[in-house]
Design a protein around this motif. Sequence first.
Motif, PDB file in Angstrom:
ATOM      1  N   GLU A   1      16.645  -5.752  43.640  1.00  0.00           N
ATOM      2  CA  GLU A   1      16.708  -7.218  43.721  1.00  0.00           C
ATOM      3  C   GLU A   1      15.930  -7.702  44.940  1.00  0.00           C
ATOM      4  OE1 GLU A   1      19.775 -10.432  45.299  1.00  0.00           O
ATOM      5  OE2 GLU A   1      20.698  -8.922  44.003  1.00  0.00           O
TER       6      GLU A   1
ATOM      7  N   PHE B   1      10.874  -8.921  45.468  1.00  0.00           N
ATOM      8  CA  PHE B   1      10.353 -10.142  46.090  1.00  0.00           C
ATOM      9  C   PHE B   1       9.275  -9.821  47.122  1.00  0.00           C
ATOM     10  CE2 PHE B   1      14.491 -11.814  44.667  1.00  0.00           C
ATOM     11  CZ  PHE B   1      14.071 -12.972  44.035  1.00  0.00           C
TER      12      PHE B   1
ATOM     13  N   ASN C   1      15.805 -17.182  43.410  1.00  0.00           N
ATOM     14  CA  ASN C   1      16.755 -16.184  43.892  1.00  0.00           C
ATOM     15  C   ASN C   1      16.827 -15.058  42.886  1.00  0.00           C
ATOM     16  OD1 ASN C   1      18.626 -14.940  45.584  1.00  0.00           O
ATOM     17  ND2 ASN C   1      19.774 -16.837  45.904  1.00  0.00           N
ATOM     18  N   GLY C   2      17.628 -14.078  43.194  1.00  0.00           N
ATOM     19  CA  GLY C   2      17.919 -12.986  42.288  1.00  0.00           C
ATOM     20  C   GLY C   2      19.339 -12.544  42.535  1.00  0.00           C
TER      21      GLY C   2
ATOM     22  N   THR D   1      20.473  -7.302  36.306  1.00  0.00           N
ATOM     23  CA  THR D   1      19.803  -7.920  37.451  1.00  0.00           C
ATOM     24  C   THR D   1      18.970  -9.068  36.916  1.00  0.00           C
ATOM     25  OG1 THR D   1      19.653  -5.771  38.561  1.00  0.00           O
ATOM     26  CG2 THR D   1      18.254  -7.541  39.400  1.00  0.00           C
TER      27      THR D   1
ATOM     28  N   TYR E   1      16.292 -12.463  37.912  1.00  0.00           N
ATOM     29  CA  TYR E   1      15.422 -13.184  38.847  1.00  0.00           C
ATOM     30  C   TYR E   1      15.170 -14.544  38.230  1.00  0.00           C
ATOM     31  CZ  TYR E   1      14.701  -8.448  40.508  1.00  0.00           C
ATOM     32  OH  TYR E   1      14.902  -7.179  40.983  1.00  0.00           O
TER      33      TYR E   1
ATOM     34  N   GLU F   1       6.239 -13.557  37.586  1.00  0.00           N
ATOM     35  CA  GLU F   1       7.231 -12.680  36.971  1.00  0.00           C
ATOM     36  C   GLU F   1       6.580 -11.514  36.228  1.00  0.00           C
ATOM     37  OE1 GLU F   1      10.239 -12.466  37.482  1.00  0.00           O
ATOM     38  OE2 GLU F   1      10.980 -14.397  38.199  1.00  0.00           O
TER      39      GLU F   1
END
Length: 945
Positions: A96, A100, A123-124, A131, A133, A149
């Motif tokens: 997670e 990023f 956010n994630g 999980t 995102y 993404e």
Amino acid sequence: MKHWMIAAAVSAALFGCSAVKSELDSAAPAAVTLVETVEHQAGQANIPYKKYRLANGLTVILHQDNSDPLVHVDVTYHVGSAREFAGRSGFAHLFEHMMFQGSQNVADEQHFKVITEAGGTLNGTTNTDRTNYFETVPSNQLEKMLWLESDRMGFFLPALTSEKFEVQRETVKNERAQRIDNRPYGRLNERFSQALYPAGHPYSWPVIGWPEDLERATLADVKHFFQRWYGPNNATLTIGGDFDEAQTLAWVEKYFGEIPAGPEVKADEKVPVTLDKTRYISMEDKVHLPLIYMGYPTVYAGHKDEAALDLLANIIGGGKTSLFYKNMVEQGVAVQAAVSHPCQELACQFTLYALANPAQGGELAKLEEKIAQSVAEFESRGVTDEDLQKVKVQFEADTIYGMQSVKGKVSTLAANQTFYGNPDQVTNDLARYASVTKEDVMRVFNTYIKDKPMVVMSVVPEGQTQLVAKPDNFIAPSPQVAEHAVDVEIDAEQIVSSFDRSVMPKAGDAPVVKVPKLWRSKLENGIEVVGTKSDETPTVELVVYLDGGHRLEPVEQSGLAYLTAAMLNESTTKRNSVELANALEMLGSSIHFSANASQSSVQLSSLTANLPQTLSILEEQLFSPAFNEQDFNRVKQQHLQFLQQRSSDANYLARTEYGKLLYGDNVHFGIGASGSIESVSKLTLDDVRAFYQLQYRAGNAKVVAVSDLTQQQVTSKLGALASWQGEATELAPVNPIKTAKTGAIYLYDKPDAPQSVISIGRLALPFDATGEYFKADLMNYPLGGAFNSRINLNLREDKGYTYGARSYFYGVAEVGTFTAGASVRADVTGDAVKEFIAEINQFKAQGMTDKELSFMRSSISQGHALEYETPYQKAGFLRRIQRYQLADDYTAEQQRIIESVTKQELNALADKWLNIDDMVILVVGDKATVKQQLEQLGYPVKMLN
């Protein structure tokens, strides 16, 4: 009541089937297959969408919502901590963070920069089973989000370096320290799960992972985990909001279509969890309130018995109408008690807990007896028709409230697809929950709860093991250690893209921001009402604000406004608090009185159809409070115990001590609105009655309303408020303010704290919407106001000292502050303070750069598209206008300032307000660890306790 993981049933009258179409949609590119179309059905709480699938297995769900010029993008991977191996925990959560940090065509830190500059939020999150995102951005930024993404889905590994891995490993360790190790009861869940689940069960380790596992992890481990689970065939891309469908599908195919599928993913086996006997475990912690936490293993999410178990939990311990509340909270043996039935993909738990009241001894053995008595009372009481009806109404309300934002709808669609393969699971839940019978509830009670073994965990204050429910009879096995022979990595096909992915797509034309259209009215008694019409859901959000709150009470009676509001949530002269709570639950409504530093308020949320009945209850609570001794003694005792409990929370200690340093302890703003143990202990019921007469007057009140009703329809229903009487109460001026001496570091000792809470700041500007306060906020944005600000990038991303660091200006009508702060590892406290000082000094001396000015302008300007989506957001916007007497179009003036303010003007504000010599420096941490570190900075260190 439990907030359902997925939107649940509405009343039987709303049943109906969704229309599902299978034919190919002309909007889809040839390589994109339409799977189904689900349209909204009148009278049914379902979410319309279209579901597509790409050749590589990626599932795509589109939900059109043109009410606001924004889009919400969610990518959910069907991997959480449950798909890790014993001894290699924490990988899903680590990813997670890792994802990023850039990919082959997205530079380091660019993910946050691009989205923030676009005016978006991102956010994630990670849990046991998935999980996700997500980002919400103005609608013209959609292609850019798909580029971002897709690049981390298909091109992440080429950019993964040992350096990035090490920084994020430190960030996760900081997160654990902040959220678990330095928080009261922080280790409860992981200890409990070790006892409830057998060794090696995927839920037996924490989502964040065991620290030892993270320390042993290698870069090869991380790469293997990504290759195994983060392919498009294990993901769902969900897009909701204002977008062109054909263009969006073309972008999805362009950016995601050429990413090859990952290894096949099969559903994990749902093996029932059983216990051989009741397991008692205990833990000493830095807490004030002893806690008993009990749990039974039950079924799994979506099981045919889940709904009945949910209802069972609600009857026994779901709020003021429950048996737990009656038998423990009302009697004062517990300050809080509840039952819930949280469900995960592979297993559910039936959990019961109570926080003991130390004033009545605090023995958890007595609470265990009370819990057993409540469960036995349920068995003899059974299930009533009212129980069943209440849950159906609550489901309807929860479902509708969940549809107030695009994010809420997208999250529901994504979760349902991930776990059930059906975005329209809401429809199935309608029937599943509504069909629960009394017999079903008793059957699941007998099957999963009655006389069944459980886990009983006691958490007691350090040195008070005599309070545990029973001596430990179970020791959880130590976490397994995985052998770290080098994994054979899965062959990953190198993608040769059909276009240049290094070129970031340009944004489309900026959307027109839809600022709510206001209406104004005055009731017959002069109360001002500001409202707006919102047609997205059949709901009403009504807030009554009363000037005063903490400002109206004498300093020595701090906490009186808070306690008076709490009493207004209790009994009236007509009904007790349980009867009132039951009436509201039957309507799917809520009414809550509260108080803060400068106002008291009452918030009402209701389905539009039930507004008249809800307003009738508000009238009863507002004008006919019972103020009886029994309620007062219980509410006061609960509040005193929570004040005592909060004294073990480092963040609360920091807020409290920081306020005293800035304002002094004889000024309202230097003391929290909740008061202190000393001030609240002296309050009487007569004090409450007197404050009620001062505060709850029509002259102090203003109203904000957001609903799908017209102005006339709303105001015509406010007759009770129109007959309210009383002149405004005059507020005393703010006392002269004394701040602590600067040029020193103030240290509050919290022994053995694994983290230190740092607060650095000064008195600054009161709130204004278009003047120096607003411009100072713009100035601070690149320093500490955004994720990729100087302070956060330094302390979190570069140094790995913290989970997050920031700075901000905060102001109300009378006063304001500037604050910079973070929770940091104890061993780097001195270095972290040094970095804060350096960043503030450099920004004061040099100001922002041209790039930072451009970034600030773009980010804040475009972010306006996201500010008015939900009724709650609209109500906040209206209240700001009402409270500060702003022009309806003040946001247009703000936009003009954003576009025209010069770098020189903002840098002059930095020079004016960021003088470190004018600031106090506070650290809440372990004296033995941090005092010497702080002394090395050249400041005298003054102890506060």
